[in-house]
Design a protein around this motif. Sequence first.
Motif, PDB file in Angstrom:
ATOM      1  N   GLN A 121       5.265  -7.709  13.675  1.00 38.64           N
ATOM      2  CA  GLN A 121       5.317  -7.912  15.119  1.00 38.64           C
ATOM      3  C   GLN A 121       6.655  -7.469  15.700  1.00 38.64           C
ATOM      4  N   LEU A 122       7.703  -7.511  14.860  1.00 37.75           N
ATOM      5  CA  LEU A 122       9.048  -7.178  15.318  1.00 37.75           C
ATOM      6  C   LEU A 122       9.429  -5.728  15.064  1.00 37.75           C
ATOM      7  N   THR A 123       8.824  -5.113  14.051  1.00 29.38           N
ATOM      8  CA  THR A 123       9.200  -3.759  13.635  1.00 29.38           C
ATOM      9  C   THR A 123       7.968  -2.863  13.561  1.00 29.38           C
ATOM     10  N   ALA A 124       8.107  -1.638  14.021  1.00 27.96           N
ATOM     11  CA  ALA A 124       6.984  -0.680  13.999  1.00 27.96           C
ATOM     12  C   ALA A 124       6.939   0.019  12.637  1.00 27.96           C
ATOM     13  N   TYR A 125       6.263  -0.594  11.684  1.00 21.23           N
ATOM     14  CA  TYR A 125       6.117   0.016  10.361  1.00 21.23           C
ATOM     15  C   TYR A 125       5.025   1.078  10.394  1.00 21.23           C
ATOM     16  N   ASP A 126       5.245   2.144   9.634  1.00 20.78           N
ATOM     17  CA  ASP A 126       4.212   3.172   9.517  1.00 20.78           C
ATOM     18  C   ASP A 126       3.096   2.693   8.592  1.00 20.78           C
ATOM     19  N   VAL A 127       3.495   2.063   7.480  1.00 23.75           N
ATOM     20  CA  VAL A 127       2.519   1.610   6.477  1.00 23.75           C
ATOM     21  C   VAL A 127       2.899   0.215   5.990  1.00 23.75           C
ATOM     22  N   LEU A 128       1.899  -0.622   5.818  1.00 26.33           N
ATOM     23  CA  LEU A 128       2.065  -1.947   5.206  1.00 26.33           C
ATOM     24  C   LEU A 128       1.310  -1.963   3.886  1.00 26.33           C
ATOM     25  N   ILE A 129       2.032  -2.182   2.795  1.00 23.60           N
ATOM     26  CA  ILE A 129       1.397  -2.371   1.486  1.00 23.60           C
ATOM     27  C   ILE A 129       1.205  -3.870   1.318  1.00 23.60           C
ATOM     28  N   LEU A 130      -0.042  -4.312   1.287  1.00 19.45           N
ATOM     29  CA  LEU A 130      -0.352  -5.732   1.425  1.00 19.45           C
ATOM     30  C   LEU A 130      -1.143  -6.279   0.243  1.00 19.45           C
ATOM     31  N   ASP A 131      -0.557  -7.268  -0.436  1.00 15.35           N
ATOM     32  CA  ASP A 131      -1.273  -7.975  -1.499  1.00 15.35           C
ATOM     33  C   ASP A 131      -2.217  -8.986  -0.845  1.00 15.35           C
ATOM     34  N   ARG A 132      -3.446  -9.066  -1.320  1.00 18.23           N
ATOM     35  CA  ARG A 132      -4.399 -10.002  -0.716  1.00 18.23           C
ATOM     36  C   ARG A 132      -4.067 -11.453  -1.048  1.00 18.23           C
ATOM     37  N   ASP A 133      -3.484 -11.683  -2.206  1.00 17.43           N
ATOM     38  CA  ASP A 133      -3.212 -13.048  -2.662  1.00 17.43           C
ATOM     39  C   ASP A 133      -1.769 -13.416  -2.335  1.00 17.43           C
ATOM     40  N   MET A 134      -1.530 -13.771  -1.070  1.00 18.83           N
ATOM     41  CA  MET A 134      -0.186 -14.109  -0.600  1.00 18.83           C
ATOM     42  C   MET A 134      -0.099 -15.585  -0.248  1.00 18.83           C
ATOM     43  N   PRO A 135       1.077 -16.207  -0.426  1.00 18.46           N
ATOM     44  CA  PRO A 135       1.241 -17.615  -0.056  1.00 18.46           C
ATOM     45  C   PRO A 135       1.368 -17.804   1.456  1.00 18.46           C
ATOM     46  N   VAL A 136       1.157 -19.044   1.899  1.00 14.71           N
ATOM     47  CA  VAL A 136       1.235 -19.486   3.302  1.00 14.71           C
ATOM     48  C   VAL A 136       0.095 -18.898   4.129  1.00 14.71           C
ATOM     49  N   MET A 137       0.001 -17.571   4.169  1.00 17.18           N
ATOM     50  CA  MET A 137      -1.081 -16.893   4.871  1.00 17.18           C
ATOM     51  C   MET A 137      -1.587 -15.783   3.953  1.00 17.18           C
ATOM     52  N   THR A 138      -2.885 -15.761   3.672  1.00 22.11           N
ATOM     53  CA  THR A 138      -3.416 -14.774   2.741  1.00 22.11           C
ATOM     54  C   THR A 138      -3.322 -13.362   3.331  1.00 22.11           C
ATOM     55  N   GLY A 139      -3.377 -12.372   2.438  1.00 28.52           N
ATOM     56  CA  GLY A 139      -3.373 -10.994   2.887  1.00 28.52           C
ATOM     57  C   GLY A 139      -4.567 -10.689   3.776  1.00 28.52           C
ATOM     58  N   ASP A 140      -5.700 -11.329   3.491  1.00 29.39           N
ATOM     59  CA  ASP A 140      -6.890 -11.139   4.320  1.00 29.39           C
ATOM     60  C   ASP A 140      -6.621 -11.581   5.764  1.00 29.39           C
ATOM     61  N   GLU A 141      -5.966 -12.732   5.908  1.00 26.55           N
ATOM     62  CA  GLU A 141      -5.644 -13.237   7.242  1.00 26.55           C
ATOM     63  C   GLU A 141      -4.660 -12.320   7.950  1.00 26.55           C
TER      64      GLU A 141
END
Length: 220
Positions: free
Chosen positions: A41-61
């Motif tokens: 939300q703060l930075t304009a990233y070109d690509v996000l490499i996202l693990d689905r199994d993340m703590p606090v908020m899942t990658g799916d969310e």
Amino acid sequence: MRVLVAEDHRVLARTIAAGLRRQAMAVDVAASGDEAERMCQLTAYDVLILDRDMPVMTGDEVCTRLRELDDPPRILMLTAAGELMDKIYGLTTLGADDYLAKPFEFAELVARVRALSRRAPKPSPAVLRFGSISLDEARREVSVDGRLLELTPKEHAVLHLLLVAGGAPVPHDELVRTVWDEHLDPRTSAVRATVSRLRGKLGAPGLIAVDKGEGYRLCE
């Protein structure tokens, strides 16, 4: 190119980030889903490499919520859930742009990240030119008056940014944000040293001018 690696396995996250930085990408790392969302939300990233199994908020969310942004990053899901139905769910229901199962070959990860970055709404031309300088994106070749140059990944990335600017000044801070990453001290001499080496390789120091208070720009 600016990339965010959202991966809670610290060793893997550091390994991926270090490898991508060697490919001249500016890389930040997030260790939880909520942190990844906040950073996007703060930075304009070109690509996000996202693990689905993340703590606090899942990658799916995270993937679902980022799709609500006006200009979301391209999302590459990197996960151990590699069954066909997992991939279909990630690409269709969640809206990921690409999906890569663990374990993976790093060369493939780099290729997929580069491919995603080329899907930007306003892609750069295949060959960037300014005066006697030419940069071929597809071949990753740089030449001056037809003479091929051997550039380091950082030198290549700096020259690319200057070419995209087309002679307009590129601020020092923008070079730090785009070519390096958030952990680099803005006061560092890394940018000046890289520009100095690049000038030498171009064979004409005057091709890159320094405007105090403005930044660096290409000259005819």
